[in-house]
Design a protein around this motif. Structure first.
Motif, PDB file in Angstrom:
ATOM      1  N   MET A   1      11.971   0.910  -2.954  1.00 37.28           N
ATOM      2  CA  MET A   1      11.300   0.591  -4.217  1.00 37.28           C
ATOM      3  C   MET A   1      11.047  -0.904  -4.349  1.00 37.28           C
ATOM      4  O   MET A   1       9.953  -1.340  -4.734  1.00 37.28           O
ATOM      5  CB  MET A   1      12.140   1.093  -5.398  1.00 37.28           C
ATOM      6  N   SER A   2      12.038  -1.714  -3.997  1.00 32.93           N
ATOM      7  CA  SER A   2      11.857  -3.163  -4.110  1.00 32.93           C
ATOM      8  C   SER A   2      10.966  -3.701  -2.998  1.00 32.93           C
ATOM      9  O   SER A   2      10.150  -4.607  -3.227  1.00 32.93           O
ATOM     10  CB  SER A   2      13.214  -3.872  -4.087  1.00 32.93           C
ATOM     11  N   TYR A   3      11.079  -3.145  -1.792  1.00 29.22           N
ATOM     12  CA  TYR A   3      10.278  -3.638  -0.674  1.00 29.22           C
ATOM     13  C   TYR A   3       8.792  -3.419  -0.919  1.00 29.22           C
ATOM     14  O   TYR A   3       7.958  -4.282  -0.615  1.00 29.22           O
ATOM     15  CB  TYR A   3      10.699  -2.942   0.618  1.00 29.22           C
ATOM     16  N   PHE A   4       8.451  -2.268  -1.476  1.00 26.37           N
ATOM     17  CA  PHE A   4       7.034  -1.947  -1.721  1.00 26.37           C
ATOM     18  C   PHE A   4       6.650  -2.163  -3.181  1.00 26.37           C
ATOM     19  O   PHE A   4       5.731  -1.524  -3.693  1.00 26.37           O
ATOM     20  CB  PHE A   4       6.747  -0.497  -1.324  1.00 26.37           C
ATOM     21  N   SER A   5       7.326  -3.094  -3.850  1.00 29.64           N
ATOM     22  CA  SER A   5       7.077  -3.322  -5.273  1.00 29.64           C
ATOM     23  C   SER A   5       5.650  -3.796  -5.557  1.00 29.64           C
ATOM     24  O   SER A   5       5.118  -3.585  -6.654  1.00 29.64           O
ATOM     25  CB  SER A   5       8.081  -4.344  -5.828  1.00 29.64           C
ATOM     26  N   LYS A   6       5.006  -4.424  -4.572  1.00 25.57           N
ATOM     27  CA  LYS A   6       3.627  -4.894  -4.761  1.00 25.57           C
ATOM     28  C   LYS A   6       2.613  -3.779  -4.500  1.00 25.57           C
ATOM     29  O   LYS A   6       1.418  -3.954  -4.765  1.00 25.57           O
ATOM     30  CB  LYS A   6       3.341  -6.086  -3.841  1.00 25.57           C
ATOM     31  N   ASN A   7       3.082  -2.675  -3.972  1.00 26.66           N
ATOM     32  CA  ASN A   7       2.217  -1.520  -3.759  1.00 26.66           C
ATOM     33  C   ASN A   7       2.338  -0.559  -4.939  1.00 26.66           C
ATOM     34  O   ASN A   7       3.195  -0.725  -5.799  1.00 26.66           O
ATOM     35  CB  ASN A   7       2.603  -0.789  -2.468  1.00 26.66           C
ATOM     36  N   GLN A   8       1.493   0.431  -4.944  1.00 32.93           N
ATOM     37  CA  GLN A   8       1.575   1.465  -5.966  1.00 32.93           C
ATOM     38  C   GLN A   8       2.609   2.491  -5.513  1.00 32.93           C
ATOM     39  O   GLN A   8       2.314   3.417  -4.772  1.00 32.93           O
ATOM     40  CB  GLN A   8       0.202   2.127  -6.170  1.00 32.93           C
ATOM     41  N   ILE A   9       3.848   2.318  -5.964  1.00 30.65           N
ATOM     42  CA  ILE A   9       4.960   3.165  -5.517  1.00 30.65           C
ATOM     43  C   ILE A   9       5.533   3.934  -6.696  1.00 30.65           C
ATOM     44  O   ILE A   9       5.634   3.423  -7.814  1.00 30.65           O
ATOM     45  CB  ILE A   9       6.062   2.334  -4.818  1.00 30.65           C
ATOM     46  N   GLN A  10       5.916   5.179  -6.426  1.00 29.50           N
ATOM     47  CA  GLN A  10       6.455   6.049  -7.456  1.00 29.50           C
ATOM     48  C   GLN A  10       7.705   6.734  -6.924  1.00 29.50           C
ATOM     49  O   GLN A  10       7.697   7.293  -5.825  1.00 29.50           O
ATOM     50  CB  GLN A  10       5.399   7.099  -7.838  1.00 29.50           C
ATOM     51  N   ALA A  11       8.789   6.654  -7.685  1.00 26.48           N
ATOM     52  CA  ALA A  11      10.024   7.352  -7.313  1.00 26.48           C
ATOM     53  C   ALA A  11       9.956   8.787  -7.810  1.00 26.48           C
ATOM     54  O   ALA A  11       9.599   9.043  -8.966  1.00 26.48           O
ATOM     55  CB  ALA A  11      11.233   6.638  -7.905  1.00 26.48           C
ATOM     56  N   LEU A  12      10.291   9.721  -6.931  1.00 31.94           N
ATOM     57  CA  LEU A  12      10.233  11.141  -7.269  1.00 31.94           C
ATOM     58  C   LEU A  12      11.581  11.802  -6.986  1.00 31.94           C
ATOM     59  O   LEU A  12      12.322  11.355  -6.108  1.00 31.94           O
ATOM     60  CB  LEU A  12       9.140  11.845  -6.451  1.00 31.94           C
ATOM     61  N   LYS A  13      11.863  12.845  -7.715  1.00 31.61           N
ATOM     62  CA  LYS A  13      13.082  13.624  -7.476  1.00 31.61           C
ATOM     63  C   LYS A  13      12.697  15.049  -7.088  1.00 31.61           C
ATOM     64  O   LYS A  13      11.702  15.584  -7.571  1.00 31.61           O
ATOM     65  CB  LYS A  13      13.959  13.645  -8.731  1.00 31.61           C
TER      66      LYS A  13
END
Length: 362
Positions: free
Chosen positions: A193-205
């Motif tokens: 999450m932090s590494y790709f913070s500049k990308n459009q990233i979404q955490a999913l469960k």
């Protein structure tokens, strides 16, 4: 009369083996690790109405995975990414909503192998060494490129690294939506999450569903007999077919009025008052499945009414690989799955099944 091509069923493979979960040479965990990309996990426990807390905890511990939109694939071979994730745990990446028989697709395996399955035009534009797809037909229209990110010669200053980076970043830039997950054993460091913070990233469960099946007809099984015996026990193939019907909510009544199915439970069978079914869907990594499998083995640590339980795992239909680095194709369904039947004495049966465009499972 059906046309000839409709009358023939597509080829499929089902491999069955037997073992004991506590035998020092048991390969049950290795078979799970070898199957990197799973989208659905289901377990069925006969004679169970309430799930034990340890199993609830194992399910809750499946954790998060991530969806990164429009990620240039060259970012997966950046030395910062390799140092942070590939070399410090097991990193999984798989292109999202791509079709293996139509689109360019990619996957990063936990062993550090980057697999690209690309069409002929993309392959020629990239100029990277690869091989024809086994399932292209006579006229080759698809190629497989494998890049080993852990190769000693693939370091940031090497010609090999620079050549691949140039091909993927400048010569033929490729970007995809990626599913990503990372497993490590407690090492400190960055997170996806932090590494790709500049990308459009979404955490999913993962999505989890529970259901109780009532008055379920279950085959009678003997752990030491894969073939089954008339009037004594059912075979492993009969159990596998029955389980497919149960997981897909197919009626086992064999009523003459049913136009959908005349399937019925194999004999001999017994009716259980209730059975617990749990299904987990998402981007599920092998390490979490191994943990769940271990807890399911521990379920029989105390006396239970159930004689056996099952754990079924389905792979992504459009993954470039199935087991290990074996090329996977879609053909008519893209099937690649495995199933454990775990008995009270911790004997187990393992089914591994694939469709037409796959090698024989290991």
């Amino acid at each position: 009369m059906l046309p000839a091509q409709l009358g023939r069923a597509p080829r499929h493979l089902l491999v069955c083996e037997r073992g004991h979960a506590r035998h020092p040479r048991s390969r049950h965990a290795a078979h799970v690790r070898d199957h990197a990309y799973s989208c659905r996990v289901s377990f069925l426990i006969p004679e169970c109405g309430l799930l034990p807390e340890v199993l609830k905890s194992a399910i809750a511990d499946f954790g998060e995975y991530y969806l990164v939109r429009n990620l240039p694939i060259h970012e997966l071979i950046a030395h910062e990414f390799m140092d942070a994730f590939v070399k410090k745990g097991s990193c999984y990446a798989l292109t999202y909503k791509t079709k293996i028989d139509q689109d360019n697709t990619a996957a990063l395996l936990p062993n550090g192998k980057l697999i690209l399955s690309v069409d002929k035009d993309t392959y020629e534009e990239l100029g990277l060494q690869g091989r024809p797809s086994r399932y292209s037909g006579r006229k080759v229209m698809r190629y497989i490129i494998t890049v080993d990110l852990t190769d000693a010669g693939f370091h940031p200053e090497s010609k090999k690294h620079n050549r691949v980076l140039w091909a993927l970043k400048e010569k033929k830039p490729l970007e995809f939506d990626f599913l990503l997950a990372w497993y490590n054993t407690g090492a400190e460091g960055s997170t996806l999450m932090s590494y790709f913070s500049k990308n459009q990233i979404q955490a999913l469960k993962p999505k989890i569903t529970f259901s109780t099946l009532r008055d379920l007809q279950c085959p009678v099984l003997q752990s030491n007999d894969l073939q089954g015996k008339p009037e004594e026990s059912c075979s492993t193939e009969e159990l596998f077919e029955w389980l497919g019907a149960v997981l897909n909510q197919v009626s086992l009544d064999n009523k003459s009025s049913s136009f959908l199915s005349t399937y019925c439970c194999p004999e001999p069978n017994t009716v259980v008052e209730k059975a617990f079914l749990c299904t987990i869907t998402g981007f599920i990594i092998p390490e979490k499945i191994i943990q769940l499998l271990e807890q399911l083995c521990c379920y029989f640590g105390e006396p239970k009414l159930a004689h056996w339980l099952t754990l079924t795992v389905h792979g992504f239909a459009d993954s470039p690989v199935s087991w290990r680095e074996s090329e996977h194709g879609f053909h008519k369904g893209g099937e690649n799955l495995y199933n454990f039947v775990i008995f009270r004495n911790l004997d187990y049966w393992l089914h591994m099944a694939v469709g037409t465009h796959d090698d024989c499972p290991p």
